[in-house]
Scaffold this motif. Structure first.
Motif, PDB file in Angstrom:
ATOM      1  N   TYR A   1      -2.264   5.366 -10.266  1.00 27.83           N
ATOM      2  CA  TYR A   1      -0.930   4.879 -10.623  1.00 27.83           C
ATOM      3  C   TYR A   1      -1.028   3.731 -11.620  1.00 27.83           C
ATOM      4  O   TYR A   1      -1.892   2.864 -11.507  1.00 27.83           O
ATOM      5  CB  TYR A   1      -0.183   4.384  -9.378  1.00 27.83           C
ATOM      6  CG  TYR A   1       0.019   5.451  -8.331  1.00 27.83           C
ATOM      7  CD1 TYR A   1       1.129   6.299  -8.381  1.00 27.83           C
ATOM      8  CD2 TYR A   1      -0.889   5.610  -7.279  1.00 27.83           C
ATOM      9  CE1 TYR A   1       1.325   7.276  -7.418  1.00 27.83           C
ATOM     10  CE2 TYR A   1      -0.705   6.578  -6.310  1.00 27.83           C
ATOM     11  CZ  TYR A   1       0.404   7.404  -6.388  1.00 27.83           C
ATOM     12  OH  TYR A   1       0.590   8.371  -5.431  1.00 27.83           O
TER      13      TYR A   1
ATOM     14  N   GLN B   1       1.353   1.547 -11.831  1.00 22.92           N
ATOM     15  CA  GLN B   1       1.848   0.427 -11.036  1.00 22.92           C
ATOM     16  C   GLN B   1       1.558   0.741  -9.562  1.00 22.92           C
ATOM     17  O   GLN B   1       2.451   1.133  -8.810  1.00 22.92           O
ATOM     18  CB  GLN B   1       3.350   0.212 -11.259  1.00 22.92           C
ATOM     19  CG  GLN B   1       3.699  -0.232 -12.679  1.00 22.92           C
ATOM     20  CD  GLN B   1       5.192  -0.465 -12.842  1.00 22.92           C
ATOM     21  OE1 GLN B   1       6.002   0.445 -12.659  1.00 22.92           O
ATOM     22  NE2 GLN B   1       5.548  -1.695 -13.182  1.00 22.92           N
TER      23      GLN B   1
ATOM     24  N   GLN C   1       1.178  -0.999  -6.994  1.00 24.20           N
ATOM     25  CA  GLN C   1       1.911  -1.737  -5.974  1.00 24.20           C
ATOM     26  C   GLN C   1       3.234  -1.062  -5.613  1.00 24.20           C
ATOM     27  O   GLN C   1       3.774  -1.292  -4.520  1.00 24.20           O
ATOM     28  CB  GLN C   1       2.164  -3.184  -6.414  1.00 24.20           C
ATOM     29  CG  GLN C   1       3.103  -3.342  -7.599  1.00 24.20           C
ATOM     30  CD  GLN C   1       2.375  -3.208  -8.931  1.00 24.20           C
ATOM     31  OE1 GLN C   1       1.221  -2.780  -8.999  1.00 24.20           O
ATOM     32  NE2 GLN C   1       3.053  -3.591 -10.002  1.00 24.20           N
ATOM     33  N   LYS C   2       3.753  -0.194  -6.501  1.00 20.76           N
ATOM     34  CA  LYS C   2       5.006   0.519  -6.224  1.00 20.76           C
ATOM     35  C   LYS C   2       4.766   1.941  -5.732  1.00 20.76           C
ATOM     36  O   LYS C   2       5.712   2.701  -5.541  1.00 20.76           O
ATOM     37  CB  LYS C   2       5.866   0.561  -7.494  1.00 20.76           C
ATOM     38  CG  LYS C   2       6.316  -0.819  -7.979  1.00 20.76           C
ATOM     39  CD  LYS C   2       7.188  -0.699  -9.212  1.00 20.76           C
ATOM     40  CE  LYS C   2       7.645  -2.071  -9.694  1.00 20.76           C
ATOM     41  NZ  LYS C   2       8.507  -1.988 -10.912  1.00 20.76           N
ATOM     42  N   SER C   3       3.519   2.283  -5.526  1.00 21.85           N
ATOM     43  CA  SER C   3       3.168   3.649  -5.126  1.00 21.85           C
ATOM     44  C   SER C   3       3.173   3.792  -3.606  1.00 21.85           C
ATOM     45  O   SER C   3       3.393   2.836  -2.870  1.00 21.85           O
ATOM     46  CB  SER C   3       1.786   4.011  -5.666  1.00 21.85           C
ATOM     47  OG  SER C   3       0.782   3.284  -4.971  1.00 21.85           O
ATOM     48  N   SER C   4       2.890   5.006  -3.151  1.00 25.39           N
ATOM     49  CA  SER C   4       2.849   5.281  -1.715  1.00 25.39           C
ATOM     50  C   SER C   4       1.694   4.571  -1.020  1.00 25.39           C
ATOM     51  O   SER C   4       1.696   4.433   0.200  1.00 25.39           O
ATOM     52  CB  SER C   4       2.741   6.791  -1.483  1.00 25.39           C
ATOM     53  OG  SER C   4       1.550   7.300  -2.073  1.00 25.39           O
TER      54      SER C   4
ATOM     55  N   GLY D   1       0.789   1.483  -2.057  1.00 28.76           N
ATOM     56  CA  GLY D   1       0.945   0.084  -2.460  1.00 28.76           C
ATOM     57  C   GLY D   1       0.801  -0.898  -1.311  1.00 28.76           C
ATOM     58  O   GLY D   1       0.550  -2.081  -1.539  1.00 28.76           O
TER      59      GLY D   1
END
Length: 474
Positions: free
Chosen positions: A391, A393, A395-398, A400
């Protein structure tokens, strides 16, 4: 074989067993946390606020009918009796579409009498799933009914008992279940008229009945404000519980000892020192009775070193933490495939991703994860770590959640518990997993659940967040 060598091997095997137990526990804590991922199965309902996840009655059940002796309106919230009844079985009984929810303090619903009809033989109450829908609630076993024509309460038999006032056109009556006291209560126009012990442990359906021509009632399952002040009633019931708790006697300085043992257990040395200084003028030190063979100062073992290790891990300095462990507790990291080593390597990988060193993270993962992946016990967690690289980002992923401070805390707690388990006085490493405060909270939860089990799995669980929030409001 030399006796000292035999003893050394025995202690080594014992230490490995304790470390494996502790490591496995914290790996499971990681797995439980990962269940909150958006793409994961929902966690066990016991881990959630159960009140928010129970199905509530919302309307009347129009599938199971009483044979034409009642007409449910199109809104499924009103009932009429259109005919002239010929005998006692010509009752129009309607249950709610769902049973009353039971994982809570109180359930309540209301009925407004729009028309008392020719005889006012209206009833409100609760009935079980197999109730005969041609009988007034309370006339059969596993049912309760407050009847409008005589104000009597019927509970499981055809004979009523004096209970409350009669009610008819223009009155609002309500029925509720108090799961804390295991009682049913009924209201008229906003006031409680009486209670009765609830001796049925299974599900109960909110139920209304009409039994003479032109009787008509409307039901409110909570969509509109109740006439009865339900929130005030709940507050009163909680106040009763709190009053009972307040009467219990505990040592004056017990809370001091519990807080102190918490700071000791987790290695908060600086805070502990300040706490002791500030407490000297108000409370004497508390001495805990030796518990399960453990000395009182068990949690002071390696306090300074545990403080340093926790600070390094919480700051993301995993390499430095590894270095300190090799210096102070080489037995913890000499087996490169232990659960503690796995947690530390994963956290080091996560820290590299956190600061954007992706190429270094890839190389590190290839070097360190391969041996764990082959073991099979860690493959799901290895995949979670590796997924961070997929990803832009992360931190915004599943996955994170791995970048949050709580993941560092899991690793820090695991290392702390493992260090505690190296204390020669420790006989059972499970005692190193939690502080006395943690065990106290778990005991409270278990006690509430046991109480609920004895009440047919009905009533509230132990909600720490609710207690903390109520404390802030106070």
């Amino acid at each position: 074989m030399d006796a000292s060598l035999t003893l050394s091997l025995s202690q080594s095997n014992s230490n490995n067993t304790q470390e494996n137990l502790i490591g496995s526990y914290f790996l499971e804590q990681w797995r439980l946390k990962s269940k909150t991922r958006p793409d994961s199965p929902k966690p066990d309902p016991m881990e959630l606020d159960e009140e928010e996840n129970e199905e509530l009655p919302t309307e009347l059940d129009t599938v199971n009918s009483s044979g034409g002796f009642s007409i449910v309106g199109p809104d499924k919230l009103s009932v009429q009796y259109p005919n002239v009844n010929l005998h006692g079985h010509d009752v129009g009984v309607v249950q709610a579409n769902k049973a009353a929810p039971c994982k809570r303090l109180v359930y309540y619903f209301e009925m407004y009498v729009k028309n008392g009809g020719t005889k006012g033989q209206i009833a409100i109450g609760f009935t079980n799933p197999g109730f005969k829908l041609r009988r007034q609630p309370g006339w059969e076993s596993n049912s309760y009914g407050y009847h409008g024509d005589d104000g009597q309460l019927y509970r499981g038999q055809g004979k009523g008992e004096d209970f409350g006032p009669v009610y008819s056109t223009g009155d609002t009556v309500g029925g509720g279940i108090n799961y804390a006291s295991q009682e049913l209560f009924f209201t008229k126009n906003g006031a409680v008229v009486g209670t009765v012990f609830k001796d049925v442990k299974g599900p109960l359906f909110p139920t209304v009945a009409v039994h003479s021509q032109n009787e008509e009632v409307t039901i409110n399952f909570g969509k509109d404000p109740f006439v009865f002040d339900l929130k005030a009633y709940e507050a009163q019931e909680r106040a009763k519980q709190h009053s009972t708790i307040e009467k219990l006697s505990i040592p004056q300085n017990a809370s001091y000892g519990i807080v102190r043992s918490y700071l000791q257990h987790y290695g908060y040395e600086d805070t502990l020192r300040t706490f002791d200084v500030e407490s000297q003028s108000t409370l004497p030190p508390i001495s805990f009775v030796q518990e399960n063979g453990f000395a009182e100062d068990m949690n002071t073992y390696s306090l300074n070193q545990r403080k340093v290790l926790r600070q390094l891990i919480r700051n993301g300095q995993i390499g430095d933490a590894f270095g300190k462990l090799r210096e102070w507790y080489p037995q913890m990291v000499q087996d490169g495939t232990s659960a503690i080593c796995f947690l530390l390597h994963c956290q080091n990988f996560i820290e590299l991703v956190r600061v954007g060193k992706l190429e270094e993270a890839v190389l590190y993962g290839r070097t360190e994860f391969e041996k764990f992946y082959k073991l099979g016990d860690y493959d799901d967690l290895v995949k979670d770590c590796a997924a961070l690289l997929a990803y832009e980002q992360p931190q915004k992923s599943s996955v994170g959640y791995l970048l949050g401070d709580s993941q560092r805390e899991i690793v820090a707690d695991a290392v702390n518990a493992t260090v505690l388990s190296t204390n020669p006085s420790v006989k059972d490493s499970r005692e190193c997993l939690h502080s006395r405060l943690d065990r106290l909270l778990r005991q409270l939860s278990a006690s509430f659940l046991e109480k609920r089990s004895l009440n047919g799995d009905q009533g509230e669980g132990f909600h720490l967040h609710r207690i903390l929030n109520s404390g802030r409001k106070g």
